[in-house]
Motif scaffolding. Structure first.
Motif, PDB file in Angstrom:
ATOM      1  N   HIS A   1     -11.942 -12.883  -2.636  1.00 42.36           N
ATOM      2  CA  HIS A   1     -12.294 -11.856  -3.616  1.00 42.36           C
ATOM      3  C   HIS A   1     -13.502 -11.077  -3.116  1.00 42.36           C
ATOM      4  O   HIS A   1     -14.284 -11.558  -2.310  1.00 42.36           O
TER       5      HIS A   1
ATOM      6  N   PRO B   1     -14.870  -3.849  -7.612  1.00 41.33           N
ATOM      7  CA  PRO B   1     -13.563  -3.930  -8.288  1.00 41.33           C
ATOM      8  C   PRO B   1     -12.444  -3.184  -7.568  1.00 41.33           C
ATOM      9  O   PRO B   1     -11.316  -3.673  -7.491  1.00 41.33           O
ATOM     10  N   LEU B   2     -12.738  -1.990  -7.054  1.00 41.68           N
ATOM     11  CA  LEU B   2     -11.707  -1.204  -6.380  1.00 41.68           C
ATOM     12  C   LEU B   2     -11.255  -1.880  -5.088  1.00 41.68           C
ATOM     13  O   LEU B   2     -10.058  -1.974  -4.803  1.00 41.68           O
TER      14      LEU B   2
ATOM     15  N   ASN C   1     -11.601  -5.028  -4.389  1.00 38.93           N
ATOM     16  CA  ASN C   1     -10.973  -6.307  -4.729  1.00 38.93           C
ATOM     17  C   ASN C   1      -9.508  -6.111  -5.126  1.00 38.93           C
ATOM     18  O   ASN C   1      -8.655  -6.950  -4.790  1.00 38.93           O
ATOM     19  N   ARG C   2      -9.220  -5.010  -5.806  1.00 38.52           N
ATOM     20  CA  ARG C   2      -7.835  -4.729  -6.169  1.00 38.52           C
ATOM     21  C   ARG C   2      -6.983  -4.517  -4.918  1.00 38.52           C
ATOM     22  O   ARG C   2      -5.861  -5.020  -4.819  1.00 38.52           O
ATOM     23  N   GLN C   3      -7.561  -3.794  -3.942  1.00 42.38           N
ATOM     24  CA  GLN C   3      -6.861  -3.604  -2.676  1.00 42.38           C
ATOM     25  C   GLN C   3      -6.636  -4.939  -1.970  1.00 42.38           C
ATOM     26  O   GLN C   3      -5.557  -5.204  -1.435  1.00 42.38           O
TER      27      GLN C   3
ATOM     28  N   GLN D   1      -6.462  -7.974  -3.317  1.00 43.21           N
ATOM     29  CA  GLN D   1      -5.460  -8.803  -4.005  1.00 43.21           C
ATOM     30  C   GLN D   1      -4.046  -8.299  -3.730  1.00 43.21           C
ATOM     31  O   GLN D   1      -3.105  -9.096  -3.609  1.00 43.21           O
ATOM     32  N   ASN D   2      -3.867  -6.988  -3.611  1.00 42.21           N
ATOM     33  CA  ASN D   2      -2.555  -6.431  -3.266  1.00 42.21           C
ATOM     34  C   ASN D   2      -2.114  -6.923  -1.896  1.00 42.21           C
ATOM     35  O   ASN D   2      -0.933  -7.240  -1.669  1.00 42.21           O
TER      36      ASN D   2
ATOM     37  N   ASP E   1      -1.307 -10.716  -2.112  1.00 43.82           N
ATOM     38  CA  ASP E   1      -0.125 -11.006  -2.933  1.00 43.82           C
ATOM     39  C   ASP E   1       1.176 -10.532  -2.290  1.00 43.82           C
ATOM     40  O   ASP E   1       2.267 -10.834  -2.796  1.00 43.82           O
TER      41      ASP E   1
END
Length: 274
Positions: free
Chosen positions: A94, A98-99, A101-103, A105-106, A109
């Motif tokens: 992580h 936030p931005l 982290n979203r990238q 996690q994508n 995943d």
């Protein structure tokens, strides 16, 4: 670097990367300091293996007691390997932005992406987390170097480069690659993400990170005495040092450095009793 640190990295190179190293003569006291450095940086197995490889050298003088201590430390380290979960805040999976982290996690995943490439990305990010919060991540850099030696050719390099571009990691990758060259004798061709440009301050940066680690970065955390309602900082100097370091590494990872500082500040508050 001083003689203790030079011999420290020589022994790691010998033990972890099977290089031929020549140890400089040191007093018993300095060997004790090297042992403390080894424990602090959690590289006992590598240094022990380096000692074994270099033990016939004229200048590598250890007393029988020291050899017994090294063996005990190695055995203890091997037993603790699966028990040490580390600091949850330093998890590599992580980011505090936030931005970004979203990238991240994508990427993690995506079941169709290459597993080896994802593992390399996590190794890179783990080192980033330590640089920003803990100082010189020697054991993590060793793991990165060994991974590149053993699995580097299987990494999907084009995909990996796209990932580090998305996560704004290019400058941090460059910094980590230069550490591998400076500290562990890697060649540029051994680190595929290392660019031709070279940071003229790399030795100064490495020394600063080593020194910061040696001050125990946890000293800047906030705490609360059991018999008091007042919150205090355990080491004000260490806290200001952390602020200065966060500012310094802002240039290498600006999108993460600022949020990381505030997140680590909040994390430090967890040391306060409810």
């Amino acid at each position: 670097m001083n003689i203790i640190q030079r011999n420290f990295f020589r022994l790691i190179r010998s033990g972890a990367f099977n290089t031929t190293e020549h140890i400089e003569p040191m007093s018993v006291y300095k060997w004790e300091r090297l042992m403390q450095l080894t424990i602090m940086h959690q590289v006992v197995p590598y240094v022990y293996e380096g000692l074994q490889r270099c033990k016939n050298q004229f200048f590598l003088k250890q007393t029988d007691y020291q050899w017994r201590e090294w063996l005990k430390l190695k055995q203890d380290a091997e037993r603790m390997i699966n028990d040490d979960e580390g600091d949850e805040f330093l998890r590599a999976d992580h980011l505090t932005n936030p931005l970004l982290n979203r990238q991240l996690q994508n990427i993690l995943d995506d079941e169709h992406s290459d597993t080896i490439s994802r593992k390399l990305l996590l190794l890179i990010l783990r080192i980033v987390r330590h640089i920003l919060n803990e100082g010189m991540p020697v054991s993590q850099l060793v793991e990165l170097g060994r991974f590149l030696q053993n699995e580097g050719e299987h990494v999907d390099k084009d995909v990996f480069r796209k990932w580090i571009s998305k996560l704004k990691l290019s400058q941090m990758c460059q910094l980590e690659g230069e550490f591998l060259v400076l500290l562990f004798g890697f060649k540029k061709d051994d680190v595929f993400f290392l660019e031709d440009k070279q940071n003229k301050h790399i030795e100064e940066i490495a020394q600063e990170l080593i020194d910061f680690t040696n001050t125990r970065s946890q000293d800047w955390y906030f705490s609360q005495d059991s018999d008091s309602i007042f919150v205090h900082n355990s080491n004000t100097t260490a806290m200001f040092s952390h602020v200065k370091r966060s500012a310094r590494y802002f240039r290498y990872y600006p999108s993460e450095s600022l949020t990381n500082f505030f997140a680590s500040f909040v994390h430090s508050l967890s040391h306060i009793e409810e």
